[in-house]
Design a protein around this motif. Structure first.
Motif, PDB file in Angstrom:
ATOM      1  N   TRP A  34      50.488  41.555  37.543  1.00  0.00           N
ATOM      2  CA  TRP A  34      50.058  40.892  36.300  1.00  0.00           C
ATOM      3  C   TRP A  34      48.597  40.435  36.370  1.00  0.00           C
ATOM      4  N   PHE A  35      48.129  40.165  37.597  1.00  0.00           N
ATOM      5  CA  PHE A  35      46.774  39.635  37.747  1.00  0.00           C
ATOM      6  C   PHE A  35      45.706  40.728  37.748  1.00  0.00           C
TER       7      PHE A  35
ATOM      8  N   LYS B  21      45.799  48.355  43.965  1.00  0.00           N
ATOM      9  CA  LYS B  21      46.548  47.269  44.600  1.00  0.00           C
ATOM     10  C   LYS B  21      45.677  46.076  44.973  1.00  0.00           C
ATOM     11  N   SER B  22      44.435  46.338  45.261  1.00  0.00           N
ATOM     12  CA  SER B  22      43.564  45.255  45.734  1.00  0.00           C
ATOM     13  C   SER B  22      42.156  45.460  45.203  1.00  0.00           C
ATOM     14  N   LEU B  23      41.336  44.446  45.404  1.00  0.00           N
ATOM     15  CA  LEU B  23      39.940  44.576  44.971  1.00  0.00           C
ATOM     16  C   LEU B  23      39.239  45.662  45.788  1.00  0.00           C
ATOM     17  N   GLY B  24      39.637  45.783  47.064  1.00  0.00           N
ATOM     18  CA  GLY B  24      39.044  46.814  47.912  1.00  0.00           C
ATOM     19  C   GLY B  24      39.309  48.207  47.364  1.00  0.00           C
ATOM     20  N   GLU B  25      40.517  48.416  46.875  1.00  0.00           N
ATOM     21  CA  GLU B  25      40.884  49.711  46.319  1.00  0.00           C
ATOM     22  C   GLU B  25      40.130  49.959  45.013  1.00  0.00           C
ATOM     23  N   PHE B  26      40.001  48.943  44.207  1.00  0.00           N
ATOM     24  CA  PHE B  26      39.258  49.060  42.954  1.00  0.00           C
ATOM     25  C   PHE B  26      37.782  49.346  43.241  1.00  0.00           C
TER      26      PHE B  26
ATOM     27  N   GLY C   6      41.864  40.307  36.687  1.00  0.00           N
ATOM     28  CA  GLY C   6      40.933  40.123  37.806  1.00  0.00           C
ATOM     29  C   GLY C   6      39.870  41.218  37.858  1.00  0.00           C
ATOM     30  N   PHE C   7      40.292  42.471  37.711  1.00  0.00           N
ATOM     31  CA  PHE C   7      39.336  43.578  37.811  1.00  0.00           C
ATOM     32  C   PHE C   7      38.388  43.617  36.607  1.00  0.00           C
TER      33      PHE C   7
ATOM     34  N   ASN D   9      40.024  41.123  50.782  1.00  0.00           N
ATOM     35  CA  ASN D   9      39.966  42.013  49.626  1.00  0.00           C
ATOM     36  C   ASN D   9      40.927  43.192  49.714  1.00  0.00           C
ATOM     37  N   ASN D  10      41.644  43.274  50.815  1.00  0.00           N
ATOM     38  CA  ASN D  10      42.668  44.317  50.914  1.00  0.00           C
ATOM     39  C   ASN D  10      44.071  43.755  50.736  1.00  0.00           C
ATOM     40  N   LEU D  11      44.146  42.452  50.434  1.00  0.00           N
ATOM     41  CA  LEU D  11      45.453  41.866  50.143  1.00  0.00           C
ATOM     42  C   LEU D  11      45.958  42.401  48.805  1.00  0.00           C
ATOM     43  N   THR D  12      47.237  42.699  48.785  1.00  0.00           N
ATOM     44  CA  THR D  12      47.816  43.229  47.545  1.00  0.00           C
ATOM     45  C   THR D  12      47.884  42.127  46.498  1.00  0.00           C
TER      46      THR D  12
END
Lengths: 32, 478
Positions: free
Chosen positions: B88-89, B117-122, B93-94, B81-84
């Protein structure tokens, strides 16, 4: 994730909550 | 029979991976069940107020879940979940995540989803200014979520759900500092005050004037402290291994390094790697430092705390100081008199449990004006803490990894315990950069804890002052 609060308070402290109640940051948990 | 035995062709088929995994998990669940039954389970190093080993108990489903490598799954989940994500996605995704888990995107500080940048950041998103109003009652919610349970604590047992209790001692890691208490008891009032002033740092660190033992009136669970030799041995072995691997990789690179070719020693300038390794080693050795130096907790010098007792800090926390009685009387005499045992007269202990669902805002805030004097990081399992598990797995909050922030408020003792879970195994405390949670090797240290003191944050208040509503930290994915 979960947050557990454990605290000392005067015996007349009362929670202002219901089980399974949704709550948000800053909303009242209880008072004396 | 002979002809069949020798003449029948044997044909081998691979077992389906899923079937194999199910069988392995089943076998492990059975082993866990037997270990728990014999008192050799995951809570072996944790004892309750009666000196009994804490046990994991529940229906067969919790043993199956417990058989999974949850700590490793949690770290893998965090890594993934920390992968960038491609720009466009991100909005798609979020928004899908927000739709599934019911996130309110209107209250985000940064509404542009492409900036995460990632789901972790969101997941660790901030709220915009004024999104939450802080009530003026003495205790407010530290987080968004659902109230699982609340009430009074009776007989040192906290009710997890109706009919299931767990040990308060095990939850908070009640230990003692008898040598500190003895230095105060038996002296005249004048000597005592002098001693307390001289020992303020020490008193605050070891909690002479306000230890949990004094609060609860007993000294138990010493075995909850990590075995210092064991911790040191494991950590030093691990650190040596990592450093050796690093130097091996350096030596492999060395032929192309002109400095090495001429026999010049490699630079001793610390690298990021060294910093990380040292931080890791330091974190693991906290427990050993505690135990070998009269259980004196490690000081956090560089923990991102504000400059202690500057006019700005004192001004900012004037309300905290006022409520703690600081300013009216010498701080060392507040709020407890020397030798006080147990709760203040007319007081009781209360608890409240708040569950944060995956879609909730995952930062937590101070629930009142208080001073955090110390933190105890309990290493442990990462079971889900959803209501489903909380209703079935006894001792859930004692077995899971957690960070207990202990201190005092105007009415006496105050403790806040963020508990990790499989999907959110990492706990961050903003004013404690030394804290490392959900790290490898911790499974071997499950049931132990390390302690640090926040007394350096404010010598006047004896800890980290926190005003109601102040952001304290949060939970991160994995």
């Amino acid at each position: 994730s979960t947050i557990v609060l454990v605290f000392e308070a005067p015996s007349d402290f009362r929670f202002d909550l219901k089980p399974d109640q949704k709550i948000k940051v800053g909303e009242r948990l209880g008072d004396i | 029979l002979s002809k069949s035995w020798t003449g029948t062709q044997i044909k081998w088929y691979p077992i389906p991976i899923l079937l194999g995994a199910v069988v392995l998990v089943g076998v492990q669940a059975r082993r866990n069940y037997v270990a728990e039954r014999d008192g050799k389970g995951v809570g072996t190093k944790i004892v309750d107020e009666n000196g009994q080993v804490v046990r994991m108990q529940g229906p067969w489903t919790v043993y199956v879940i417990g058989a999974l490598p949850l700590n490793a799954i949690s770290r893998a989940w965090g890594w993934a979940n920390n992968l960038t994500l491609p720009v466009w996605f991100r909005p798609f995704g979020f928004k899908l995540y927000a739709y599934i888990f019911g996130c309110n995107l209107d209250e985000m500080k940064d509404p542009d989803l492409t900036h995460y940048k990632s789901l972790g950041e969101f997941f660790y998103r901030e709220l915009k200014e004024g999104a939450r109003k802080i009530d003026d009652s003495i205790l407010v919610s530290p987080a968004d979520g659902k109230v699982l349970h609340f009430g009074e604590i009776a007989g040192r047992r906290v009710e997890q759900v109706k009919g299931i209790t767990y040990s308060l001692d095990a939850l908070l890691g009640v230990t003692s500092a008898p040598e500190a208490t003895e230095s105060v008891v038996g002296k005249s009032e004048e000597e005592t005050q002098h001693a307390r002033i001289d020992d303020r740092q020490f008193a605050s660190v070891n909690g002479i004037d306000y230890t949990l033992d004094e609060l609860l009136g007993d000294e138990k669970s010493k075995s909850a402290m990590p075995d210092p030799d064991e911790v040191k041995k494991r950590k030093s072995k691990w650190t040596r291994f990592v450093k050796a691997s690093y130097w091996k990789s350096w030596v492999k690179r060395a032929p192309s390094d002109p400095a090495n070719a001429t026999g010049v020693a490699p630079s001793t300038k610390p690298t990021d790697f060294d910093s990380a390794a040292d931080a890791d080693a330091d974190d693991g050795e906290e427990g050993s430092a505690d135990a070998t130096t009269k259980k004196q907790p490690k000081q956090i010098d560089d923990a991102g705390m504000p400059e202690p007792d500057t006019p700005e800090v004192l001004g900012r926390y004037a309300n905290v100081a006022y409520e703690m009685g600081v300013g009216a009387l010498p701080p060392l005499l507040q709020p407890h008199s020397p030798g006080q045992k147990g709760l203040k007269e007319g007081n009781k202990l209360f608890f409240c449990v708040i569950y944060l669902a995956p879609g909730d805002y995952h930062r937590f805030h101070s629930p009142t004006n208080w001073v955090a004097e110390r933190r105890r990081h309990f290493r442990g399992e990462l079971y889900s803490v959803s209501p489903y598990m909380a209703n079935r797995l006894s001792n859930l909050f004692v077995l899971n990894e957690r960070v207990a922030l202990l201190g005092r408020w105007r009415h006496g003792f105050f403790g806040m315990v963020p508990v990790g879970a499989t999907n959110v195994g990492s706990i961050r405390i903003n004013f404690d950069k030394a804290l490392r949670t959900n790290v490898r090797m911790q499974r071997y240290l499950a049931g132990t804890y390390s302690e640090a003191s926040y007394s350096g944050a404010s010598k006047l208040l004896g800890g980290q002052p926190l005003g109601a509503g102040d952001e304290m930290g949060g939970f991160l994915l994995g």
